[in-house]
Design a protein around this motif. Structure first.
Motif, mmCIF file in Angstrom:
data_model
loop_
_atom_site.group_PDB
_atom_site.id
_atom_site.type_symbol
_atom_site.label_atom_id
_atom_site.label_comp_id
_atom_site.label_asym_id
_atom_site.label_seq_id
_atom_site.Cartn_x
_atom_site.Cartn_y
_atom_site.Cartn_z
ATOM 1 N N TYR A 13 47.304 32.246 41.860
ATOM 2 C CA TYR A 13 46.804 33.618 41.927
ATOM 3 C C TYR A 13 46.738 34.158 40.502
ATOM 4 C CZ TYR A 13 46.310 38.582 42.515
ATOM 5 O OH TYR A 13 45.834 39.870 42.418
ATOM 6 N N ASP A 14 45.531 34.500 40.079
ATOM 7 C CA ASP A 14 45.304 35.061 38.748
ATOM 8 C C ASP A 14 44.969 36.540 38.924
ATOM 9 O OD1 ASP A 14 44.423 35.889 36.254
ATOM 10 O OD2 ASP A 14 43.150 34.140 35.928
ATOM 11 N N PRO A 15 45.843 37.438 38.438
ATOM 12 C CA PRO A 15 45.598 38.869 38.624
ATOM 13 C C PRO A 15 44.277 39.352 38.037
ATOM 14 C CG PRO A 15 47.732 38.483 37.569
ATOM 15 C CD PRO A 15 47.070 37.164 37.712
ATOM 16 N N GLU A 16 43.796 38.690 37.007
ATOM 17 C CA GLU A 16 42.518 39.100 36.418
ATOM 18 C C GLU A 16 41.359 38.860 37.382
ATOM 19 O OE1 GLU A 16 41.878 37.520 32.519
ATOM 20 O OE2 GLU A 16 43.815 38.216 31.782
ATOM 21 N N GLU A 17 41.496 37.865 38.258
ATOM 22 C CA GLU A 17 40.446 37.551 39.231
ATOM 23 C C GLU A 17 40.705 38.208 40.583
ATOM 24 O OE1 GLU A 17 39.990 33.333 39.499
ATOM 25 O OE2 GLU A 17 39.746 33.099 37.343
ATOM 26 N N GLY A 18 41.989 38.413 40.924
ATOM 27 C CA GLY A 18 42.327 38.952 42.236
ATOM 28 C C GLY A 18 41.978 37.963 43.333
ATOM 29 N N ASP A 19 41.757 38.473 44.526
ATOM 30 C CA ASP A 19 41.317 37.675 45.679
ATOM 31 C C ASP A 19 40.314 38.525 46.447
ATOM 32 O OD1 ASP A 19 41.019 35.914 47.825
ATOM 33 O OD2 ASP A 19 42.853 36.593 48.805
ATOM 34 N N PRO A 20 39.092 38.657 45.894
ATOM 35 C CA PRO A 20 38.102 39.549 46.510
ATOM 36 C C PRO A 20 37.842 39.254 47.992
ATOM 37 C CG PRO A 20 37.354 38.834 44.355
ATOM 38 C CD PRO A 20 38.596 38.041 44.672
ATOM 39 N N GLU A 21 37.835 37.976 48.363
ATOM 40 C CA GLU A 21 37.598 37.638 49.770
ATOM 41 C C GLU A 21 38.762 38.078 50.652
ATOM 42 O OE1 GLU A 21 36.445 33.566 50.278
ATOM 43 O OE2 GLU A 21 34.873 33.725 48.764
ATOM 44 N N GLY A 22 39.964 38.178 50.049
ATOM 45 C CA GLY A 22 41.139 38.627 50.782
ATOM 46 C C GLY A 22 41.397 40.121 50.638
ATOM 47 N N GLY A 23 40.466 40.829 49.999
ATOM 48 C CA GLY A 23 40.590 42.270 49.848
ATOM 49 C C GLY A 23 41.433 42.710 48.666
ATOM 50 N N ILE A 24 41.709 41.782 47.725
ATOM 51 C CA ILE A 24 42.512 42.112 46.553
ATOM 52 C C ILE A 24 41.581 42.206 45.337
ATOM 53 C CG2 ILE A 24 44.475 41.450 45.120
ATOM 54 C CD1 ILE A 24 45.168 41.997 48.106
ATOM 55 N N ALA A 25 41.475 43.397 44.783
ATOM 56 C CA ALA A 25 40.545 43.646 43.684
ATOM 57 C C ALA A 25 41.017 42.970 42.392
ATOM 58 C CB ALA A 25 40.415 45.143 43.447
ATOM 59 N N PRO A 26 40.067 42.551 41.543
ATOM 60 C CA PRO A 26 40.452 42.047 40.225
ATOM 61 C C PRO A 26 41.288 43.087 39.489
ATOM 62 C CG PRO A 26 38.133 41.605 40.639
ATOM 63 C CD PRO A 26 38.621 42.490 41.760
ATOM 64 N N GLY A 27 42.286 42.606 38.755
ATOM 65 C CA GLY A 27 43.167 43.492 38.024
ATOM 66 C C GLY A 27 44.406 43.911 38.806
ATOM 67 N N THR A 28 44.585 43.365 40.026
ATOM 68 C CA THR A 28 45.740 43.707 40.851
ATOM 69 C C THR A 28 46.906 42.778 40.537
ATOM 70 O OG1 THR A 28 44.288 44.452 42.644
ATOM 71 C CG2 THR A 28 46.586 43.984 43.216
ATOM 72 N N ALA A 29 48.021 43.352 40.083
ATOM 73 C CA ALA A 29 49.223 42.571 39.808
ATOM 74 C C ALA A 29 49.760 41.986 41.117
ATOM 75 C CB ALA A 29 50.285 43.445 39.156
ATOM 76 N N ASP A 32 51.768 44.134 43.348
ATOM 77 C CA ASP A 32 51.061 45.213 44.039
ATOM 78 C C ASP A 32 50.270 44.738 45.255
ATOM 79 O OD1 ASP A 32 52.070 46.982 42.160
ATOM 80 O OD2 ASP A 32 50.319 46.780 40.849
ATOM 81 N N ILE A 33 50.265 43.429 45.502
ATOM 82 C CA ILE A 33 49.579 42.894 46.676
ATOM 83 C C ILE A 33 50.407 43.227 47.923
ATOM 84 C CG2 ILE A 33 48.860 40.766 47.849
ATOM 85 C CD1 ILE A 33 48.452 39.517 45.109
ATOM 86 N N PRO A 34 49.767 43.620 49.028
ATOM 87 C CA PRO A 34 50.529 43.905 50.252
ATOM 88 C C PRO A 34 51.349 42.693 50.704
ATOM 89 C CG PRO A 34 48.251 44.622 50.483
ATOM 90 C CD PRO A 34 48.339 43.853 49.192
ATOM 91 N N ASP A 35 52.504 42.949 51.302
ATOM 92 C CA ASP A 35 53.407 41.873 51.720
ATOM 93 C C ASP A 35 52.810 40.968 52.798
ATOM 94 O OD1 ASP A 35 55.378 42.617 49.928
ATOM 95 O OD2 ASP A 35 56.402 43.906 51.381
#
Length: 53
Positions: A13-29, A32-35
């Protein structure tokens, strides 16, 4: 920001890329990802990730 790796499948998991398909925006530490987020590759829980050295 710290990168994290899945201990089950080695997906990184690279915070700069996030996980857009999983609803995690780029730049998300990782902290800060939901549990209830899961690895997009193998479905392992967030608790199966460890910081990359």
């Amino acid at each position: 920001m710290q990168k994290y790796v899945c201990t089950v499948c080695n997906h990184e998991y690279d915070p700069e890329e996030g996980d857009p398909e999983g609803g995690i925006a780029p730049g998300t530490a990782f902290e800060d990802i939901p549990d209830d987020w899961v690895c997009p590759v193998c479905g392992a829980g967030k608790d199966q990730f460890e910081p990359v050295d």
